[in-house]
Scaffold this motif. Structure first.
Motif, PDB file in Angstrom:
ATOM      1  N   UNK A 156       0.829  -1.204   0.000  1.00 51.95           N
ATOM      2  CA  UNK A 156       0.000   0.000   0.000  1.00 51.95           C
ATOM      3  C   UNK A 156       0.862   1.251   0.000  1.00 51.95           C
ATOM      4  N   UNK A 157       1.992   1.226   0.661  1.00 56.46           N
ATOM      5  CA  UNK A 157       2.884   2.385   0.663  1.00 56.46           C
ATOM      6  C   UNK A 157       3.380   2.687  -0.756  1.00 56.46           C
ATOM      7  N   UNK A 158       3.636   1.644  -1.512  1.00 58.19           N
ATOM      8  CA  UNK A 158       4.071   1.847  -2.892  1.00 58.19           C
ATOM      9  C   UNK A 158       2.958   2.512  -3.704  1.00 58.19           C
ATOM     10  N   UNK A 159       1.717   2.049  -3.526  1.00 62.85           N
ATOM     11  CA  UNK A 159       0.590   2.629  -4.251  1.00 62.85           C
ATOM     12  C   UNK A 159       0.402   4.091  -3.863  1.00 62.85           C
ATOM     13  N   UNK A 160       0.371   4.369  -2.567  1.00 64.91           N
ATOM     14  CA  UNK A 160       0.121   5.730  -2.096  1.00 64.91           C
ATOM     15  C   UNK A 160       1.229   6.681  -2.547  1.00 64.91           C
ATOM     16  N   UNK A 161       2.466   6.244  -2.461  1.00 65.91           N
ATOM     17  CA  UNK A 161       3.577   7.100  -2.880  1.00 65.91           C
ATOM     18  C   UNK A 161       3.516   7.367  -4.386  1.00 65.91           C
ATOM     19  N   UNK A 162       3.175   6.354  -5.154  1.00 62.36           N
ATOM     20  CA  UNK A 162       3.073   6.513  -6.602  1.00 62.36           C
ATOM     21  C   UNK A 162       1.958   7.503  -6.956  1.00 62.36           C
ATOM     22  N   UNK A 163       0.809   7.373  -6.301  1.00 58.19           N
ATOM     23  CA  UNK A 163      -0.286   8.325  -6.506  1.00 58.19           C
ATOM     24  C   UNK A 163       0.133   9.733  -6.113  1.00 58.19           C
ATOM     25  N   UNK A 164       0.890   9.837  -5.022  1.00 56.74           N
ATOM     26  CA  UNK A 164       1.322  11.148  -4.531  1.00 56.74           C
ATOM     27  C   UNK A 164       2.295  11.812  -5.499  1.00 56.74           C
ATOM     28  N   UNK A 165       3.198  11.039  -6.083  1.00 53.53           N
ATOM     29  CA  UNK A 165       4.138  11.586  -7.062  1.00 53.53           C
ATOM     30  C   UNK A 165       3.383  12.134  -8.269  1.00 53.53           C
ATOM     31  N   UNK A 166       2.381  11.390  -8.730  1.00 49.60           N
ATOM     32  CA  UNK A 166       1.601  11.839  -9.879  1.00 49.60           C
ATOM     33  C   UNK A 166       0.874  13.149  -9.565  1.00 49.60           C
ATOM     34  N   UNK A 167       0.274  13.218  -8.382  1.00 51.76           N
ATOM     35  CA  UNK A 167      -0.469  14.422  -8.006  1.00 51.76           C
ATOM     36  C   UNK A 167       0.456  15.622  -7.857  1.00 51.76           C
ATOM     37  N   UNK A 168       1.619  15.423  -7.257  1.00 50.39           N
ATOM     38  CA  UNK A 168       2.559  16.536  -7.082  1.00 50.39           C
ATOM     39  C   UNK A 168       3.095  17.028  -8.428  1.00 50.39           C
ATOM     40  N   UNK A 169       3.418  16.106  -9.311  1.00 50.20           N
ATOM     41  CA  UNK A 169       3.968  16.533 -10.606  1.00 50.20           C
ATOM     42  C   UNK A 169       2.912  17.264 -11.414  1.00 50.20           C
ATOM     43  N   UNK A 170       1.655  16.795 -11.367  1.00 47.15           N
ATOM     44  CA  UNK A 170       0.580  17.461 -12.099  1.00 47.15           C
ATOM     45  C   UNK A 170       0.302  18.844 -11.525  1.00 47.15           C
TER      46      UNK A 170
END
Length: 543
Positions: free
Chosen positions: A332-346
């Motif tokens: 779950x940490x991998x999923x959440x971090x991946x989602x967070x990277x996408x949101x921050x870059x956007x």
């Protein structure tokens, strides 16, 4: 024995100030606009309040209703909205999310407006449509100085006036856009609507428009054909003498999402209009409006990503499974971090584009914004639906239930990719921009190469991107791949130069590397996912 004891449920939700999402303050500070962060935080306090969120729920649950005739049989062509919708419009205009930046004397008006839009936008997406069009119409309307002089101050007024009345009798205005026809869609040159010039300088328009959102707006920019070709026109709902213009609403669309916003089919039958810009130059005129609404599509998608990942991380911090909090489970940490990277870059690229809007008097900056906006509108909005789906899944079955608000997020996400040019249109528009102005590609590479030598993965991605322009014969076939690569290189460059080091490292290791999977949650090992997740996790109350 108790059979319905509630435990291990994530009780807390949405009770935080979205302005405390770190990227927003960091972007303002980078652009020298930190003195306006207090305004943004005030807007966030309202946007994160239960009061505003309930208004959004009410407006979404009670969609607008079309009334073609009154009780006596007279044609009125009006749309009735839930009172919550009008309250949302009142708040959005008071916050200056409509035409205010064009009259704002303070520095960084467009960036400030973009940041406020992000923190207010979580309450309801539907009312954001007329707000966005009212913001976007100003540069296009300036192609007719007389109309601009009549309307511009009222488009920026910090009030909301929903009554149908002549423009001279209104203290504020909202604007719309009416381009699409059923046989053409994005191919507006296939439009069949006709405009006939009159001796008094007006035109009479006849035709049918397939999508016209927010049909209770005070006026619309619409496209119709003259003998010279596609031309842009100003169409008021109410004529200067107080009579209703021939603006006939045929039906409202039954849409996947965006329920609080009325999208209609409109019939013009000798409808009075005024020309905006030269005859035959309508697409060039109205594209000034489209480019501004494309910015809002990018901002809107970034906002949906931010909402999704913040809700997912907060849920995961409270929910336990298999003996530990979800947020502590490695997968779950991998999923959440991946989602967070996408949101921050956007979010980073969207606010950067808004900041460029404050500096478009410089031709080079205007060219950079033009190409970067097409690139980002394509890629960010394409990433929105899959991001929303993964964020929803973090809730399990609860995310599929309307009470979680996640289904609404999921339904909204595809719209922003469709609106103002679907994926292929946006990608091909990037290629057209480079063909018409070859110097824009050089401006783009000059920007991303400001990070040259900082990260080898970014340097490699830039080199590979340059190679993609060697085969021009297949450019249209490869349009999505090329433009997607441009978007990732741009986001990577911005993050490496301006973002948090943990986020930039994760972005370059995944989006620019060779070991990122085809779904979220496939970040490589060795990244500081703890910091990334912590930046996404809401921490403060909305008040």
């Amino acid at each position: 024995m108790a059979t319905h004891e509630v435990f291990n449920q994530a009780i807390k939700g949405f009770g935080y100030n979205p302005a405390d999402y770190p990227v927003i303050e960091e972007s303002l500070r980078r652009e020298g606009a930190h003195d306006r962060f207090a305004e943004v935080r005030e807007a966030g306090a309202l946007g994160g309040s239960e009061y505003a969120l309930e208004l959004g729920d009410l407006a979404e649950a009670h969609p607008p209703v079309l009334k073609t005739h009154d009780r006596y049989g007279f044609r009125i062509d009006e749309v009735t909205y839930d009172p919550a919708y009008h309250q949302l419009m009142t708040q959005a205009t008071a916050l200056g999310l409509h035409g205010t930046p064009w009259a704002d004397p303070k520095p960084n008006p467009h960036l400030t407006r973009a940041a406020k839009s992000l923190v207010w936008g979580q309450v309801d997406a539907g009312h954001g449509c007329p707000i966005s069009m009212t913001y976007a119409v100003v540069p296009a309307l300036r192609a007719n100085p007389e109309l601009a002089a009549m309307c511009e101050a009222k488009l920026a007024a910090p009030t909301y006036d929903p009554k149908l009345a002549p423009i001279a009798d209104k203290f504020s205005l909202t604007a719309g856009m009416s381009m699409t026809e059923k046989q053409g869609g994005s191919d507006v040159r296939a439009n069949t609507t006709r405009a006939l010039a009159q001796s008094d300088g007006t035109y009479l328009i006849t035709g049918h428009k397939w999508f016209t959102s927010a049909p209770m707006s005070d006026f619309f920019l619409t496209l119709a054909n003259t003998d010279a070709g596609v031309t842009c026109f100003f169409v008021p709902r109410i004529l200067p003498d107080g009579t209703r213009n021939n603006f006939f609403l045929q039906r409202l669309k039954d849409k996947l999402g965006n329920h609080s916003n009325a999208s209609s089919e409109v019939e013009y039958d000798n409808t009075v209009a005024w020309r905006v810009g030269d005859e035959g130059r309508g697409v060039r005129t109205i594209i000034e409006m489209v480019n501004m609404t494309r910015l809002d599509c990018t901002l809107g998608t970034a906002n949906l990503m931010r909402i999704g990942v913040q809700q997912a991380t907060e849920h995961a911090s409270q929910r336990k499974a298999f003996g530990a909090a979800l947020i502590d489970q490695p997968a779950m940490r991998n999923v959440l971090a991946d989602l967070a990277v996408e949101a921050e870059s956007a979010t980073t690229v969207a606010l950067w584009l808004a900041a460029l809007t404050d500096r478009t008097d410089d031709p080079e900056t205007a060219a950079l914004r033009r190409i970067s906006l097409s690139v980002s509108k394509y890629y960010v909005c394409k990433r929105g639906p899959v991001h929303a789906g993964e964020a929803l899944e973090c809730f399990g079955g609860n995310g599929y239930v309307e009470e979680s608000r996640m289904p609404r997020l999921y339904r909204e996400a595809p719209l922003l990719s469709v609106w103002e040019g679907s994926g292929n249109v946006a990608a091909l528009d990037t290629l057209r921009a480079m063909a018409k102005q070859p110097e824009t590609l050089g401006v783009f590479f000059a920007e991303v190469e400001k990070a040259a030598g900082t990260d080898a993965r970014l340097d490699g991605a830039i080199a590979r991107l340059k190679d993609q322009f060697n085969d021009l014969e297949t450019a249209q076939y490869r349009a999505r791949a090329v433009v997607g690569s441009m978007a990732k290189v741009l986001q990577g460059s911005l993050l490496v130069r301006h973002g948090h080091s943990a986020v930039a490292d994760a972005f370059c290791a995944s989006r620019l590397g060779d070991n990122w999977g085809d779904v979220f949650g496939t970040l490589p090992t060795g990244l500081d996912v703890g910091t990334i997740i912590d930046r996404a996790l809401p921490k403060t109350s909305a008040v």
